[in-house]
Design a protein around this motif. Structure first.
Motif, PDB file in Angstrom:
ATOM      1  N   SER A   8      -1.611  10.054  -7.617  1.00  0.00           N
ATOM      2  CA  SER A   8      -2.177  10.017  -6.273  1.00  0.00           C
ATOM      3  C   SER A   8      -2.514  11.434  -5.829  1.00  0.00           C
ATOM      4  O   SER A   8      -2.100  12.409  -6.446  1.00  0.00           O
ATOM      5  CB  SER A   8      -1.185   9.387  -5.288  1.00  0.00           C
ATOM      6  OG  SER A   8      -0.001  10.166  -5.191  1.00  0.00           O
ATOM      7  N   MET A  24      -2.033  -2.630  -3.751  1.00  0.00           N
ATOM      8  CA  MET A  24      -1.839  -2.306  -5.157  1.00  0.00           C
ATOM      9  C   MET A  24      -1.710  -3.546  -6.033  1.00  0.00           C
ATOM     10  O   MET A  24      -1.934  -3.489  -7.234  1.00  0.00           O
ATOM     11  CB  MET A  24      -0.611  -1.415  -5.324  1.00  0.00           C
ATOM     12  CG  MET A  24      -0.788  -0.023  -4.743  1.00  0.00           C
ATOM     13  SD  MET A  24       0.643   1.038  -5.003  1.00  0.00           S
ATOM     14  CE  MET A  24       0.582   1.266  -6.772  1.00  0.00           C
ATOM     15  N   SER A  60       0.851  -1.192   0.000  1.00  0.00           N
ATOM     16  CA  SER A  60       0.000   0.000   0.000  1.00  0.00           C
ATOM     17  C   SER A  60       0.880   1.232   0.000  1.00  0.00           C
ATOM     18  O   SER A  60       1.731   1.391   0.867  1.00  0.00           O
ATOM     19  CB  SER A  60      -0.909   0.025   1.232  1.00  0.00           C
ATOM     20  OG  SER A  60      -1.645   1.227   1.270  1.00  0.00           O
ATOM     21  N   TYR A  61       0.652   2.114  -0.969  1.00  0.00           N
ATOM     22  CA  TYR A  61       1.444   3.333  -1.051  1.00  0.00           C
ATOM     23  C   TYR A  61       0.984   4.371  -0.031  1.00  0.00           C
ATOM     24  O   TYR A  61       1.709   5.301   0.283  1.00  0.00           O
ATOM     25  CB  TYR A  61       1.344   3.912  -2.459  1.00  0.00           C
ATOM     26  CG  TYR A  61       2.399   4.950  -2.767  1.00  0.00           C
ATOM     27  CD1 TYR A  61       3.720   4.574  -2.929  1.00  0.00           C
ATOM     28  CD2 TYR A  61       2.073   6.298  -2.893  1.00  0.00           C
ATOM     29  CE1 TYR A  61       4.695   5.511  -3.206  1.00  0.00           C
ATOM     30  CE2 TYR A  61       3.038   7.243  -3.181  1.00  0.00           C
ATOM     31  CZ  TYR A  61       4.351   6.846  -3.336  1.00  0.00           C
ATOM     32  OH  TYR A  61       5.315   7.771  -3.600  1.00  0.00           O
ATOM     33  N   THR A 105      -4.619   3.729  -5.145  1.00  0.00           N
ATOM     34  CA  THR A 105      -3.664   4.509  -4.356  1.00  0.00           C
ATOM     35  C   THR A 105      -4.423   5.590  -3.585  1.00  0.00           C
ATOM     36  O   THR A 105      -5.644   5.697  -3.663  1.00  0.00           O
ATOM     37  CB  THR A 105      -2.621   5.201  -5.264  1.00  0.00           C
ATOM     38  OG1 THR A 105      -3.296   6.144  -6.107  1.00  0.00           O
ATOM     39  CG2 THR A 105      -1.867   4.201  -6.119  1.00  0.00           C
ATOM     40  N   SER A 106      -3.686   6.400  -2.848  1.00  0.00           N
ATOM     41  CA  SER A 106      -4.196   7.641  -2.262  1.00  0.00           C
ATOM     42  C   SER A 106      -5.296   7.449  -1.243  1.00  0.00           C
ATOM     43  O   SER A 106      -6.340   8.080  -1.320  1.00  0.00           O
ATOM     44  CB  SER A 106      -4.720   8.590  -3.347  1.00  0.00           C
ATOM     45  OG  SER A 106      -3.703   8.922  -4.232  1.00  0.00           O
TER      46      SER A 106
END
Length: 303
Positions: free
Chosen positions: A275, A208, A192-193, A234-235
């Motif tokens: 993102s 992701m 996970s970003y 993302t984000s």
């Protein structure tokens, strides 16, 4: 054995052509190879705006820092400033009233994530280090080191939480020892970003690799799936409305964590946005690819 070689380029935006669930795992593995090798990927041209889309530039999407370059992480402090972290180790401050960019500090390492709380920035790096920077002075100290490559970071109470490439959430209490509080949040390089918390202390991440939006109780490690996506999400952000916001390609979506009902918010077109970071006001901040600078999307949560 996975490579832990540091790279000095921002995390490459995934190729926009991989849009089907059956290819999500392959995309994640490719992203892992990029992290190890430092290779670049070619970005697709921005999509053409349709009714309801956010077009950049427009009155809804304004470039507020053309010279900001390409930050890997963005954190509004909800007090008139936005902080930008760069893979080269710089932490910059953008004054939203004047548009002035100033340097908080440099030499922080190969940065990946930033969160701002109580006058400090909490910063993750690809070399597995979590640092705390006092924003008024630029002084820093290391809170944890020797961890897997780190990405998302968030504060809740007196603890800093981070995500790593092992698909884990790691808790680092103030003056305490880092410990893993949740696992299985990403497969291989499907990390996970981002990382966000709601008011109840539940954590939200985006896998992701398998395209899942996850809710985790960091006290017990229990995790449940809120949504499945066909592309790398993302984000992760929690809005003032209590809904969970995330980005899938050029599309911004939201999901109700109680009902698991998700809905389309908008598409961001005109820039290659990977993102965004959501402010308490409902505005969002995003960076386009290359030298597109920093953009503000007005009232994202009210759309």
């Amino acid at each position: 054995m996975r490579s832990r070689t540091a790279i000095r380029l921002p995390l490459d935006r995934p190729a926009r052509s991989l849009a089907r669930r059956g290819r999500a795992l392959g995309a994640a593995l490719a992203l892992g190879a990029l992290l190890a090798s430092g290779a670049t990927m070619t970005l697709a041209a921005p999509a053409v705006a349709a009714v309801g889309d956010v077009k950049c530039p427009s009155t809804d999407c304004v470039q507020i820092a053309p010279a900001a370059g390409a930050p890997v992480a963005i954190a509004p402090d909800n007090a008139g400033s936005v902080y930008l972290a760069y893979s080269g180790g710089d932490l910059l401050k953008l004054d939203l009233a004047t548009g002035a960019l100033s340097t908080v500090t440099t030499g922080l390492g190969n940065l990946r994530g930033v969160a701002v709380a109580d006058g400090s920035a909490y910063i993750t790096s690809f070399d597995g280090t979590l640092q705390k920077v006092t924003l008024a002075t630029g002084s820093r100290r290391t809170l944890a080191a020797g961890l897997p490559a780190l990405f998302g970071v968030a504060r809740f109470g007196t603890t800093t939480y981070v995500t790593d490439t092992n698909g884990e959430i790691v808790a680092v209490p103030d003056d305490g020892t880092a410990r893993v509080v949740a696992t299985g949040l990403g497969f291989s390089y499907g990390f996970s970003y981002g990382l966000a918390f709601d008011r109840a202390g539940l954590a939200y991440t985006a896998d992701m690799g398998l395209g899942r939006i996850l809710q985790t109780n960091v006290a017990t490690g229990a995790t449940r799936v809120l949504a499945d996506e066909a592309y790398e999400p993302t984000s992760i952000s929690v809005g003032g409305d209590g809904l969970v916001y995330f980005q899938v390609g050029d599309e911004v979506k939201r999901v109700n964590a109680t009902t698991r009902v998700q809905s389309h918010v908008t598409n961001i077109v005109g820039i290659n946005s990977f993102s965004f970071s959501l402010a308490a006001s409902g505005d969002a901040y995003t960076a386009g690819s290359g030298q597109d600078g920093l953009w503000r999307i007005a009232g994202l949560t009210s759309r």
